[in-house]
Motif scaffolding. Structure first.
Motif, PDB file in Angstrom:
ATOM      1  N   ARG A 105      29.345  -3.417  52.173  1.00 22.31           N
ATOM      2  CA  ARG A 105      30.004  -2.438  52.891  1.00 22.31           C
ATOM      3  C   ARG A 105      28.781  -1.720  53.938  1.00 22.31           C
ATOM      4  NH1 ARG A 105      33.627   2.468  50.902  1.00 22.31           N
ATOM      5  NH2 ARG A 105      34.134   3.249  52.841  1.00 22.31           N
ATOM      6  N   GLU A 106      27.670  -1.501  53.490  1.00 28.02           N
ATOM      7  CA  GLU A 106      26.771  -0.948  54.182  1.00 28.02           C
ATOM      8  C   GLU A 106      26.310  -1.921  55.090  1.00 28.02           C
ATOM      9  OE1 GLU A 106      24.038   1.965  55.843  1.00 28.02           O
ATOM     10  OE2 GLU A 106      25.787   2.098  54.541  1.00 28.02           O
ATOM     11  N   TRP A 107      26.099  -3.028  54.833  1.00 22.32           N
ATOM     12  CA  TRP A 107      25.629  -4.363  55.939  1.00 22.32           C
ATOM     13  C   TRP A 107      26.544  -4.355  56.956  1.00 22.32           C
ATOM     14  CZ3 TRP A 107      27.426  -8.419  58.450  1.00 22.32           C
ATOM     15  CH2 TRP A 107      26.693  -9.296  59.068  1.00 22.32           C
ATOM     16  N   ALA A 108      27.971  -4.247  56.733  1.00 19.95           N
ATOM     17  CA  ALA A 108      29.154  -4.291  57.666  1.00 19.95           C
ATOM     18  C   ALA A 108      28.956  -3.021  58.746  1.00 19.95           C
ATOM     19  CB  ALA A 108      30.318  -4.498  56.971  1.00 19.95           C
ATOM     20  N   ARG A 109      28.687  -1.898  58.221  1.00 20.03           N
ATOM     21  CA  ARG A 109      28.573  -0.754  58.951  1.00 20.03           C
ATOM     22  C   ARG A 109      27.282  -0.893  60.031  1.00 20.03           C
ATOM     23  NH1 ARG A 109      26.506   4.622  59.272  1.00 20.03           N
ATOM     24  NH2 ARG A 109      25.033   4.125  57.298  1.00 20.03           N
TER      25      ARG A 109
ATOM     26  N   ASN B 104      24.530  -2.649  49.935  1.00 20.96           N
ATOM     27  CA  ASN B 104      25.663  -3.257  49.550  1.00 20.96           C
ATOM     28  C   ASN B 104      26.378  -4.057  50.725  1.00 20.96           C
ATOM     29  OD1 ASN B 104      27.308  -1.405  50.785  1.00 20.96           O
ATOM     30  ND2 ASN B 104      27.307   0.005  48.913  1.00 20.96           N
TER      31      ASN B 104
END
Length: 148
Positions: free
Chosen positions: A120-124, A118
């Protein structure tokens, strides 16, 4: 029983036996141990003349140890903190620049190994690489896009 105080030269040699240090690093670390009548500049000049302090070895050592895990921006920051010559640092990083995408890819695979699920995971994952000094363009190429 208390250990005897090391001389300034003894401290310098102990530090140099642990890892390569630049002149500026040694100066910073040894300044607090200076006692009256001691000449830190003369000691460092002597160590440099004898080959104990070598900027090229410090540069090579840092690049060998840290480059697999860090991007150009972070390497530049670490080398500048060691007080190395800016022109020499630029030259070394320019030679290393072509490998940056491969190093970022290898680091991403070791750390994550799977595409983000998702946004959020991409941003992390992107923050992870950016914090290690990889350019935004490289981060976008390495981290696969998250499904919408």
């Amino acid at each position: 029983m208390a250990r005897p105080q090391l001389s300034l030269k003894g401290r310098a040699l102990r530090l140099l036996s642990q890892r390569e240090h630049s002149r500026a690093e040694l100066e910073r670390k040894l300044a607090r141990h200076l006692q009256e009548g001691e000449d830190l500049a003369a000691l460092l000049d002597d160590l440099q003349a004898k080959g104990f302090i070598c900027e090229a070895r410090v540069l090579a050592s840092v690049l060998h140890l840290r480059a697999p895990r860090l991007g150009g921006a972070r390497l530049r920051q670490e080398l500048a903190a060691k007080g190395l010559d800016a022109a020499r640092v630029r030259e070394a990083l320019a030679e290393l620049a072509p490998t940056e995408p491969d190093r970022a890819q290898a680091l991403w695979e070791r750390r994550f190994g799977a595409a983000p699920t998702n946004a959020r995971e991409w941003a992390r994952q992107a923050r992870f690489l950016a914090a290690r000094g990889f350019a935004a363009e490289i981060v976008r190429r390495v981290v696969p896009p998250a499904p919408r």
